[in-house]
Write a protein that holds these residues in place. Structure first.
Motif, PDB file in Angstrom:
ATOM      1  N   LEU A 135       4.391  -3.153   5.772  1.00  0.00           N
ATOM      2  CA  LEU A 135       4.037  -2.154   4.774  1.00  0.00           C
ATOM      3  C   LEU A 135       2.647  -1.640   5.117  1.00  0.00           C
ATOM      4  O   LEU A 135       1.681  -2.413   5.132  1.00  0.00           O
ATOM      5  CB  LEU A 135       4.047  -2.760   3.375  1.00  0.00           C
ATOM      6  CG  LEU A 135       3.486  -1.873   2.249  1.00  0.00           C
ATOM      7  CD1 LEU A 135       4.287  -0.583   2.103  1.00  0.00           C
ATOM      8  CD2 LEU A 135       3.431  -2.638   0.936  1.00  0.00           C
ATOM      9  N   MET A 170      -0.429   0.389   4.040  1.00  0.00           N
ATOM     10  CA  MET A 170      -0.987   0.756   2.749  1.00  0.00           C
ATOM     11  C   MET A 170      -2.169   1.706   2.953  1.00  0.00           C
ATOM     12  O   MET A 170      -3.205   1.322   3.508  1.00  0.00           O
ATOM     13  CB  MET A 170      -1.391  -0.513   1.998  1.00  0.00           C
ATOM     14  CG  MET A 170      -0.195  -1.453   1.810  1.00  0.00           C
ATOM     15  SD  MET A 170      -0.586  -3.155   1.296  1.00  0.00           S
ATOM     16  CE  MET A 170      -1.134  -2.874  -0.395  1.00  0.00           C
ATOM     17  N   ALA A 173      -1.491   5.648  -1.306  1.00  0.00           N
ATOM     18  CA  ALA A 173      -2.051   4.788  -2.337  1.00  0.00           C
ATOM     19  C   ALA A 173      -1.792   5.387  -3.715  1.00  0.00           C
ATOM     20  O   ALA A 173      -1.654   6.609  -3.861  1.00  0.00           O
ATOM     21  CB  ALA A 173      -3.548   4.615  -2.119  1.00  0.00           C
ATOM     22  N   ASN A 230       2.165   9.802  -4.282  1.00  0.00           N
ATOM     23  CA  ASN A 230       2.288   8.601  -5.113  1.00  0.00           C
ATOM     24  C   ASN A 230       1.656   8.903  -6.470  1.00  0.00           C
ATOM     25  O   ASN A 230       0.435   8.867  -6.619  1.00  0.00           O
ATOM     26  CB  ASN A 230       1.586   7.411  -4.455  1.00  0.00           C
ATOM     27  CG  ASN A 230       1.831   6.105  -5.201  1.00  0.00           C
ATOM     28  OD1 ASN A 230       2.128   6.108  -6.391  1.00  0.00           O
ATOM     29  ND2 ASN A 230       1.700   4.987  -4.507  1.00  0.00           N
ATOM     30  N   TRP A 286       2.735  -1.319  -5.037  1.00  0.00           N
ATOM     31  CA  TRP A 286       2.866  -1.911  -3.704  1.00  0.00           C
ATOM     32  C   TRP A 286       3.935  -2.997  -3.701  1.00  0.00           C
ATOM     33  O   TRP A 286       4.691  -3.143  -2.724  1.00  0.00           O
ATOM     34  CB  TRP A 286       1.524  -2.482  -3.254  1.00  0.00           C
ATOM     35  CG  TRP A 286       0.432  -1.479  -3.066  1.00  0.00           C
ATOM     36  CD1 TRP A 286      -0.752  -1.415  -3.743  1.00  0.00           C
ATOM     37  CD2 TRP A 286       0.398  -0.388  -2.128  1.00  0.00           C
ATOM     38  NE1 TRP A 286      -1.520  -0.359  -3.283  1.00  0.00           N
ATOM     39  CE2 TRP A 286      -0.837   0.276  -2.298  1.00  0.00           C
ATOM     40  CE3 TRP A 286       1.304   0.076  -1.168  1.00  0.00           C
ATOM     41  CZ2 TRP A 286      -1.193   1.391  -1.541  1.00  0.00           C
ATOM     42  CZ3 TRP A 286       0.942   1.179  -0.408  1.00  0.00           C
ATOM     43  CH2 TRP A 286      -0.288   1.826  -0.596  1.00  0.00           C
ATOM     44  N   ALA A 345       1.723  -6.787   5.724  1.00  0.00           N
ATOM     45  CA  ALA A 345       1.039  -5.604   5.204  1.00  0.00           C
ATOM     46  C   ALA A 345      -0.204  -5.330   6.037  1.00  0.00           C
ATOM     47  O   ALA A 345      -0.853  -6.253   6.530  1.00  0.00           O
ATOM     48  CB  ALA A 345       0.671  -5.787   3.736  1.00  0.00           C
ATOM     49  N   SER A 356      -6.334  -3.207  -0.884  1.00  0.00           N
ATOM     50  CA  SER A 356      -5.016  -3.301  -1.508  1.00  0.00           C
ATOM     51  C   SER A 356      -4.144  -4.352  -0.830  1.00  0.00           C
ATOM     52  O   SER A 356      -3.343  -5.033  -1.487  1.00  0.00           O
ATOM     53  CB  SER A 356      -4.329  -1.933  -1.475  1.00  0.00           C
ATOM     54  OG  SER A 356      -5.062  -0.978  -2.216  1.00  0.00           O
ATOM     55  N   LEU A 393      -2.567  -7.348  -2.959  1.00  0.00           N
ATOM     56  CA  LEU A 393      -1.134  -7.623  -2.958  1.00  0.00           C
ATOM     57  C   LEU A 393      -0.851  -9.033  -2.463  1.00  0.00           C
ATOM     58  O   LEU A 393       0.005  -9.739  -3.017  1.00  0.00           O
ATOM     59  CB  LEU A 393      -0.407  -6.591  -2.087  1.00  0.00           C
ATOM     60  CG  LEU A 393       1.096  -6.778  -1.922  1.00  0.00           C
ATOM     61  CD1 LEU A 393       1.814  -6.716  -3.265  1.00  0.00           C
ATOM     62  CD2 LEU A 393       1.660  -5.733  -0.956  1.00  0.00           C
TER      63      LEU A 393
END
Length: 389
Positions: free
Chosen positions: A156, A158, A187, A193, A205, A225, A234, A238
């Motif tokens: 992922l 980010m 984000a 988003n 997320w 991530a 982030s 997460l």
């Protein structure tokens, strides 16, 4: 020295739109600019930052590349067309900075997305535009999955506060070339988003990870991530919020993590944060890029977002690689040391580049491939040549 009065020129990374160095304003797009001499010349002739000057200036550069891209596509040179459409995207991304804050910048943002999708029209594996639901919102993201005949590990990607998914296509290339799927998402509160940005928006997320885990072509037990700057923060947020969902994480220049720096370092941090208030990117007469903060406001914002205050540091238990420059006054490296002081004894690694600033962009040629080699190893990916084709 009076608190907050450090000269911006003393900071390593700058927000000066006339600084075309690797450490300057355009570091955001440094990996995507095809011809840095062209960038330097465009910056030299830049006449201002309000959108009546900024947007047409950068559109003119983008238009030259788009004309070349269309010609190359008509002549069947798809490789050249991709290069030129990507350049179009990059200069439109600069034109929309910091986001679609006015109708005019909203139009630029849509053109940026259009150019990027056209650049990706003939990719293998193909770029998929996907929608991810979270609460009442729908988020648009970009997915590429290597054709492997079996479920593959995934990353992922980010994004941060002012660099969007169209600017992170190079990350997908790093992933698919190592046999990793890659989902790139804006984000919260940026790009496509619509989720409002707050500490609770980490749930957006999580929804992206759940989306990946629910796909039959992705191995739900091997999802990682990756993020830079606010994206780096982030990633760690997460990782601490849902440690069972991530197998490994790479955080570049992420903050705030723990305590604020002290003394002169705090002064430099506040000055660097407030440098953004010197520049105006909206319509003439609009306010600055960011409102200046007092020390009290900075402290309150830090407390609201700090991973230590949120109780997340000891929950980051998966392998973690952190990267930054030693002279980063925006995301001070004290954040890295704070993370190293918490959680399991083993599993955390860090690379700090001496003398480098925010995200160490002048060393990206080293840390980018090594970071994705690290991820591929942690995820057990088939990273042999051709594995991602």
């Amino acid at each position: 020295m009076e608190m907050g009065r450090v000269d911006a020129a003393e900071t390593v990374a700058t927000e000066d739109p006339w600084d075309a160095s690797a450490r300057g304003f355009y570091r955001r797009w440094w990996q995507a600019v095809p011809d840095r001499d062209e960038l330097v010349e465009a910056v030299r002739t830049l006449g201002g930052t309000t959108q009546d000057v900024w947007v047409p200036h950068w559109r003119a550069v983008a238009d030259r590349h788009e004309a070349r891209a269309v010609q190359a596509e008509e002549e069947g040179d798809l490789a050249l067309a991709r290069v030129e459409f990507l350049a179009t995207k990059t200069y439109l991304s600069i034109a929309r900075f910091p986001d679609a804050i006015t109708p005019e910048k909203g139009e630029v943002s849509r053109d940026c997305v259009r150019a990027y999708l056209r650049a990706c029209a003939h990719l293998e594996p193909p770029l998929q535009v996907v929608e991810i639901s979270y609460g009442e919102w729908t988020m648009t993201a970009h997915l590429r999955v290597p054709a492997a005949g079996t479920a593959v590990p995934a990353v992922l990607v980010m994004c941060g506060s002012d660099v969007f998914k169209e600017d992170r296509g190079w990350v997908q290339e790093q992933c698919v070339g190592r046999g990793l799927a890659a989902l790139v998402m804006d984000a919260p509160g940026t790009g496509e988003n619509p989720v409002p940005w707050s500490p609770d928006s980490v749930g957006a997320w999580e929804a992206a990870v759940d989306f990946l885990a629910g796909r039959p072509d992705v191995d739900a037990n091997r999802i990682a991530a990756f993020g830079i700057s606010r994206g780096g923060y982030s990633v760690m947020q997460l990782a601490g919020t849902a440690p069972e969902k991530l197998a490994a994480v790479v955080a570049v220049a992420g903050s705030p993590v723990g305590r604020l720096p002290e003394g002169e370092k705090l002064e430099r941090h506040l000055a660097t944060v407030n440098e953004r208030s010197a520049w105006f990117f909206g319509a003439p007469g609009d306010g600055p890029f960011a409102e200046p903060l007092t020390l009290e406001e900075l402290t309150a914002r830090h407390s609201a977002w700090s991973l230590a205050e949120l109780g997340l540091l000891d929950r980051i238990t998966q392998p973690l690689l952190m990267i930054n420059g030693s002279e980063d006054d925006h995301s001070p490296i004290s954040n890295i040391y704070t993370v190293l002081e918490h959680g399991p004894l083993a599993g955390k690694e860090a690379r700090i580049y001496a003398g480098a600033g925010h995200c160490a962009p002048e060393h990206a040629g080293e840390w980018i491939p090594q970071a994705f080699d690290w991820l591929a190893t942690k995820l057990g990916a088939d990273s042999r040549p051709g594995a991602g084709e």
